[in-house]
Write a protein that holds these residues in place. Sequence first.
Motif, short mmCIF file in Angstrom:
data_model
loop_
_atom_site.label_atom_id
_atom_site.label_comp_id
_atom_site.label_asym_id
_atom_site.label_seq_id
_atom_site.Cartn_x
_atom_site.Cartn_y
_atom_site.Cartn_z
N SER A 255 0.84 -1.20 0.00
CA SER A 255 0.00 0.00 0.00
C SER A 255 0.87 1.24 0.00
O SER A 255 0.61 2.21 -0.73
CB SER A 255 -0.91 0.02 1.23
OG SER A 255 -1.71 -1.11 1.26
N TYR A 259 1.57 4.35 -2.89
CA TYR A 259 1.46 5.77 -2.53
C TYR A 259 2.76 6.51 -2.81
O TYR A 259 2.76 7.59 -3.40
CB TYR A 259 1.08 5.90 -1.05
CG TYR A 259 1.10 7.34 -0.60
CD1 TYR A 259 0.24 8.27 -1.17
CD2 TYR A 259 1.99 7.78 0.36
CE1 TYR A 259 0.27 9.59 -0.78
CE2 TYR A 259 2.04 9.10 0.75
CZ TYR A 259 1.17 10.00 0.17
OH TYR A 259 1.22 11.31 0.54
N TRP A 263 3.02 9.55 -5.31
CA TRP A 263 3.38 10.82 -4.67
C TRP A 263 4.67 11.39 -5.29
O TRP A 263 4.75 12.58 -5.57
CB TRP A 263 3.57 10.59 -3.16
CG TRP A 263 4.06 11.79 -2.42
CD1 TRP A 263 3.31 12.80 -1.90
CD2 TRP A 263 5.42 12.10 -2.08
NE1 TRP A 263 4.10 13.72 -1.28
CE2 TRP A 263 5.41 13.32 -1.38
CE3 TRP A 263 6.65 11.47 -2.32
CZ2 TRP A 263 6.57 13.92 -0.91
CZ3 TRP A 263 7.79 12.06 -1.86
CH2 TRP A 263 7.76 13.27 -1.16
N ILE A 271 -2.63 11.21 -9.56
CA ILE A 271 -2.90 11.63 -8.17
C ILE A 271 -4.37 11.75 -7.78
O ILE A 271 -4.65 11.72 -6.59
CB ILE A 271 -2.14 12.93 -7.81
CG1 ILE A 271 -2.47 14.02 -8.82
CG2 ILE A 271 -0.64 12.68 -7.72
CD1 ILE A 271 -1.87 15.37 -8.43
N TRP A 273 -6.69 9.70 -7.57
CA TRP A 273 -7.09 8.56 -6.74
C TRP A 273 -6.80 8.85 -5.27
O TRP A 273 -7.64 8.59 -4.40
CB TRP A 273 -6.32 7.31 -7.20
CG TRP A 273 -6.92 6.01 -6.77
CD1 TRP A 273 -7.92 5.34 -7.41
CD2 TRP A 273 -6.57 5.23 -5.63
NE1 TRP A 273 -8.21 4.18 -6.74
CE2 TRP A 273 -7.40 4.08 -5.64
CE3 TRP A 273 -5.65 5.37 -4.60
CZ2 TRP A 273 -7.33 3.09 -4.67
CZ3 TRP A 273 -5.58 4.37 -3.63
CH2 TRP A 273 -6.41 3.25 -3.67
N TYR A 274 -5.60 9.41 -5.00
CA TYR A 274 -5.25 9.71 -3.60
C TYR A 274 -5.90 11.00 -3.13
O TYR A 274 -6.23 11.13 -1.96
CB TYR A 274 -3.74 9.76 -3.42
CG TYR A 274 -3.17 8.37 -3.25
CD1 TYR A 274 -3.43 7.64 -2.10
CD2 TYR A 274 -2.41 7.78 -4.24
CE1 TYR A 274 -2.96 6.36 -1.95
CE2 TYR A 274 -1.91 6.49 -4.10
CZ TYR A 274 -2.19 5.80 -2.94
OH TYR A 274 -1.73 4.52 -2.79
N ARG A 277 -9.06 10.23 -1.68
CA ARG A 277 -9.01 9.38 -0.49
C ARG A 277 -8.28 10.01 0.69
O ARG A 277 -8.27 9.45 1.78
CB ARG A 277 -8.38 8.02 -0.85
CG ARG A 277 -9.34 7.13 -1.62
CD ARG A 277 -8.63 6.04 -2.38
NE ARG A 277 -9.59 5.20 -3.13
CZ ARG A 277 -10.11 5.56 -4.29
NH1 ARG A 277 -9.79 6.70 -4.85
NH2 ARG A 277 -10.98 4.75 -4.89
N PHE A 278 -7.60 11.16 0.46
CA PHE A 278 -6.87 11.81 1.56
C PHE A 278 -7.53 13.11 2.00
O PHE A 278 -7.15 13.68 3.00
CB PHE A 278 -5.43 12.11 1.15
CG PHE A 278 -4.53 10.91 1.26
CD1 PHE A 278 -4.93 9.78 1.94
CD2 PHE A 278 -3.27 10.92 0.69
CE1 PHE A 278 -4.11 8.67 2.05
CE2 PHE A 278 -2.43 9.81 0.79
CZ PHE A 278 -2.86 8.69 1.47
N ALA A 286 -8.24 7.27 6.20
CA ALA A 286 -6.86 6.89 5.84
C ALA A 286 -5.98 6.82 7.09
O ALA A 286 -5.19 5.89 7.26
CB ALA A 286 -6.29 7.90 4.84
N GLU A 339 -14.29 12.76 -3.22
CA GLU A 339 -13.80 12.91 -1.85
C GLU A 339 -14.92 13.08 -0.83
O GLU A 339 -14.67 13.07 0.37
CB GLU A 339 -12.83 14.09 -1.77
CG GLU A 339 -13.47 15.43 -1.99
CD GLU A 339 -12.41 16.52 -2.04
OE1 GLU A 339 -12.41 17.37 -1.15
OE2 GLU A 339 -11.57 16.49 -2.96
#
Lengths: 383, 183
Positions: A255, A259, A263, A271, A273-274, A277-278, A286, A339
């Motif tokens: 995982s 990332y 990153w 990016i 996708w993150y 989720r962040f 997270a 998000e």
Amino acid sequence: MTAERLSGMRNKALIAGAAALAVTAAGMAANPDQFWRSYLLGFLYWAGVPVGCLALLMLHHLVGGGWGIVIRRTLEAGTRTLPLVAVLILPVLMNIPRLYLWAQPDKVAHDELLKHKAPYLNTPFFLGRTAFYFAVWMALAWLLNKYSDGQEKSQSDGTWKPKLQLVSGLGLLLYGLTATFASVDWVMSLDPHWFSTIYGVMFMVGGALTAMSFVIVVMSRLVRSEPMAALMKPNHFHDLGNLMFAFVMLWAYVSFSQYLIIWSGNLPEEIPWYLHRFHGAWGYVAVALLLFHFALPFVLLLLRTIKRKAQVLAAVAIGMLIMRLVDMAWVVTPSFHGEHISLHWMDVTAPVGIGGLWVAFFLTQLSRRTLEPVEAHLLEGGH
Amino acid sequence: MSDFHAAKGRLYGLMAEFDNRYDLLEAAKASYAAGYRKMDAFSPMPIHGLDEAIGFKDRAMPLLVLLGGVVGCLGGFGLMYFITVIAYPMNVGGRPHFSWPAYIPPTFETTILCAAFAAVFGMLALNGLPRPHHPVFSVKRFALASRDRFFLLIEARDPLFHVEATRQFLEAQHAKEVEEVER
């Protein structure tokens, strides 16, 4: 003793599953889109267990070890639930355009990238691939169970063990390919613009971790009565705990690898996708994953005393099973909503409902054969 | 009386020899049950349950490795922080100087490195190594401990130790031979 216990557990699972599914079905009328998203979440979570059991079983046939002998019956029963999983995916296959952007012709028509991906991401090919994955998994499960049966009846390892090893060696290869493609098709294509090459490994490790945790919970119940009470010793739970520990670390490793690479690259097509989720409420999820899917089990499973006590280890495994669902929700649901966290109550009832049915079917399979493992005589004194 | 004390001062302990691992394991359990605590067992291969049988509890080693890991983890992370924020702050792709995801791989490596160093050097230190000689080597047949014989040593500093009584006790445990280990 054990038979009564198993049928008692099966009835409870069946009632809980039926009740949760009835409630979820009521929600379907009010919000059909959400129903199918929640259903897909529940399906993906529970499909990971039998496929993970299949992988662990083949791994055991190749490397041996006391840990695998004692859980062999449980793993075999897990692989025999694959026909049910194949039935459970049928509703998903009937609602592909509802769930997958690439199956909506009006969206694809205005999207160069999706047009370009259409030779792979189209409904007939998707159906064919899914059928192929299940054909491979069920064939492997059938062969492994058949040979295991033969090994038990003949009471000699000479003819059956090489067959089991051959199937397992080729099977693990096929498993790696089919599980990777299945995770790309079923989950990654929910975000059809996005891609990650380590995605399949994340799902294989996640599934193996779910399966391992589930097996530990089952063994902690079986060990309360014969024949497992006499066969399973603290050192077996110690080994199972170590394996769970390894999968926890492997999950964190893959995982974080995904990332770190995304990153570092910081590319606009990777990016989002993150970002989904962040930020917002998913960001707290997270952090919760980092703490309770990795840090806490990592510390707990370092401790020898926890791993050697079946019931304590099972408590850790139950916590792990819950966090696996949280992780699955974190990976899957932002694909639908971005998000904005919109965890619907059906995201809980659908996995519980499907899980109830699956566990009941699993327990039926488990009680069909003797619990005493084929190679129980090898357990004497040691690993 | 004075003879006994003289013998006890000269002796390191009594070494019992067994020709199979089951006898050794049984003898170790019996010795522990009889109250002996200062003892050690020697075998050509690992024997499951032997460490518990002689009451061997190693609490120092896991702690030492954990400590090594924690030091390596904090040290690695601190080193990365020092380099990228304090000593050589550079603009890399417009990211903040404190970009922790990039610190994780080196932190992971230093954690493993320091934990492994703690394991190896801690093991040597706790075993009292390097050490040129040990009293057990004064027993000629002890060389067989790395081949096909199994030994149980009860040390003279054990409060229950008595040359004759302990010898009789060990012989009663199916020892093939019991030898005195001189200092």
